[in-house]
Design an enzyme around this catalytic site. Structure first.
Site, PDB file in Angstrom:
ATOM      1  N   CYS A  33      45.565  34.069  44.326  1.00 18.93           N
ATOM      2  CA  CYS A  33      44.901  32.964  45.019  1.00 18.93           C
ATOM      3  C   CYS A  33      43.864  32.298  44.118  1.00 18.93           C
ATOM      4  CB  CYS A  33      44.251  33.473  46.301  1.00 18.93           C
ATOM      5  SG  CYS A  33      43.235  34.927  46.016  1.00 18.93           S
ATOM      6  N   GLU A  47      41.056  34.537  54.027  1.00 22.37           N
ATOM      7  CA  GLU A  47      41.072  34.316  52.585  1.00 22.37           C
ATOM      8  C   GLU A  47      42.419  33.690  52.284  1.00 22.37           C
ATOM      9  OE1 GLU A  47      41.705  34.201  49.201  1.00 22.37           O
ATOM     10  OE2 GLU A  47      41.720  36.362  48.885  1.00 22.37           O
TER      11      GLU A  47
HETATM   12  O1  LIG Z   1      45.004  36.570  45.554  1.00 23.93           O
HETATM   13  C1  LIG Z   1      43.816  36.859  45.286  1.00 23.93           C
HETATM   14  C2  LIG Z   1      43.486  38.147  44.741  1.00 23.93           C
HETATM   15  C3  LIG Z   1      42.556  38.137  43.584  1.00 23.93           C
HETATM   16  C4  LIG Z   1      42.676  39.368  42.786  1.00 23.93           C
HETATM   17  C5  LIG Z   1      41.712  39.442  41.654  1.00 23.93           C
HETATM   18  O2  LIG Z   1      41.016  38.526  41.356  1.00 23.93           O
HETATM   19  O3  LIG Z   1      41.589  40.513  41.058  1.00 23.93           O
END
Ligand SMILES: O=CCCCC(=O)O
Length: 453
Positions: A261, A227
């Site tokens: 992300c 991921e």
């Molecule tokens: O960095 C990605 C994490 C996503 C957290 C979220 O969407 O709650």
């Protein structure tokens, strides 16, 4: 060295030496040995322990949130919110896991078969600093219920989160050799993956880390779930309430100080709305100029996770401006101790600029103008990444039509992401491979064994 440095002050709090090679090998040996008993326990027994972990996360929410605030500068209320989703993930797999891994009868030509869903063995998790508890949860909860065991290498700035999670899981009843934290360095990861006692790896992190781990996993024929980064597009087709749309999209981008992300990093707005959207967004993002202590719930702008992270984002913004982008607001490091950066809006970013293609992991929004729906989709897809996306508007059919044409692993309508325990999460292109959460999240490190009856 695993190092705790308070990003709000720059103060060095604690240093923990890396594990030696012998310690890392011993940790691998423990999770390998732990598998033999753990896999044989009934799934319902493992699930019960996972449900107990959910309770402990709820009980220890304040303690865990405070650790995250100290280690990576997360606003304290966001930390408590993160633990809320962690609790939900552990509950989801505790409640549904046993059904999700039950044998599946299959009618086949000339007879019958059954698909038996069994664990693979000891797995390595390599986790990042941006959501120190959530990222671990979405890998660990399903795999514990399935019967895999886990060696966890956390981010080098999050050793206290790493130890608090390990302690909590053991307190919940996870045997000491079923979940083991290691303070391994990134340089020791290739040796862990080469070890025949490790069956797979899940990494959440940067594209560079993903490339390195995928190469090692491939060389050793180990399953990898990755991921990685994202530069999620957010398309505004139309709106019945511009203030509301701006407020919600800005909040989504600024969450976790922009270090998610799946944050909406590129906002693509139809031409007839563009000027009003940019004006209002600029004002709204400007309202974030209140840098403060992330442990104070009133703080709007926390630091980034480290000065290195802040300098990288500031450098990307400076380069975009040098290459011709328009700075609408923000753009500079804030002159005070700690890793603070002004919340920033950039427009007029074009394909010949680096910022057009990069992930910007901080409180920075790029806004693009689209003359047509077709052009909005083309801009959205013109990215090396393909993690999430969102489409905003008033016509559900139109939003759905646009959503179906976006190249990404996830699309949200009238909301900008946010994980949900029962909804698969993951990307395509350079955002990675595999899925976490939901039913798919428990299948990644599973042997789906066909038994022909
Ligand atoms: O960095 C990605 C994490 C996503 C957290 C979220 O969407 O709650």
């Amino acid at each position: 060295m695993y190092t705790v440095t308070n990003p709000a002050t720059g103060e060095l709090v604690e240093e923990i030496p890396n594990a030696t090679d012998a310690e890392v090998r011993a940790a691998v040996g423990r999770v390998h040995a732990g598998f033999a008993d753990w896999r044989r326990r009934p799934a319902t027994e493992r699930a019960k322990i996972v449900l107990r972990a959910a309770e402990l996360f709820a009980e220890r929410a304040d303690e865990l949130a405070a650790i995250m605030t100290l280690e990576m500068g997360k606003r304290i209320n966001e930390g408590r919110g993160e633990i809320g989703i962690v609790v939900d993930i552990f509950r989801y797999y505790g409640e549904h896991g046993p059904d999700l891994i039950a044998d599946q009868p299959l009618a086949i030509r000339g007879g019958e078969a059954v698909i038996q869903k069994t664990p693979l063995g000891a797995l390595l998790g390599v986790m990042p600093w941006n959501f120190p508890c959530y990222q671990v949860a979405r890998f660990v909860a399903p795999n514990l219920v399935l019967g895999n065991t886990i060696l966890l290498k956390h981010a080098s700035i999050c050793p206290r989160s790493a130890l608090a999670i390990e302690r909590l899981l053991h307190d919940a009843g996870v045997p000491e050799d079923v979940y083991v934290n290691t303070f391994a360095s990134s340089r020791q990861v290739p040796a862990i993956l080469a070890d025949p006692r490790i069956q797979g790896v899940s990494l959440t992190g940067s594209e560079q880390a993903g490339i390195a781990v995928a190469a090692d996993a491939g060389r050793n024929l180990k399953k990898a779930v990755l991921e990685l980064g994202g530069s999620d597009p957010l398309i505004v087709l139309d709106t019945a309430d511009m203030d509301e749309t701006v407020s919600r999209t800005a909040t989504a981008r600024m969450r976790n100080c922009g270090q998610s992300c799946n944050a909406p990093k590129r906002m693509i707005v139809m031409a007839d709305l563009y000027d009003e959207f940019v004006d209002k967004l600029t004002k709204r993002v400007g309202d974030y100029y209140q840098p403060g202590d992330p442990s104070d719930p009133a703080t709007k702008l926390p630091p980034l996770a480290s000065t290195a992270a802040r300098d990288e984002v500031a450098g990307q913004v400076a380069k975009a401006i040098e290459q011709g982008a328009t700075l609408r607001t923000g753009g500079h490091p804030i002159d005070r101790p700690g890793a603070y950066l002004e919340a920033t809006v950039l427009t007029d970013v074009t394909p010949d600029m680096d910022a057009y293609h990069e992930e910007i992991f901080g409180p920075v929004v790029l806004v693009f103008r689209a003359e047509t729906e077709e052009q909005a989709i083309a801009i959205a897809n013109d990215s090396p990444f393909g993690l999430g996306a969102s489409v905003w508007g008033t016509d559900p059919d139109r939003m759905r039509r646009v959503a179906e044409r976006i190249e990404s692993g996830m699309v949200y309508l009238n909301s900008a992401g946010g994980s949900q325990a029962d909804l698969p999460f993951g990307g395509i292109k350079r955002s990675g491979m595999g899925r976490e959460l939901g039913p798919a999240g428990i299948e990644e490190f599973m042997n789906q064994k066909s038994i022909r009856l």
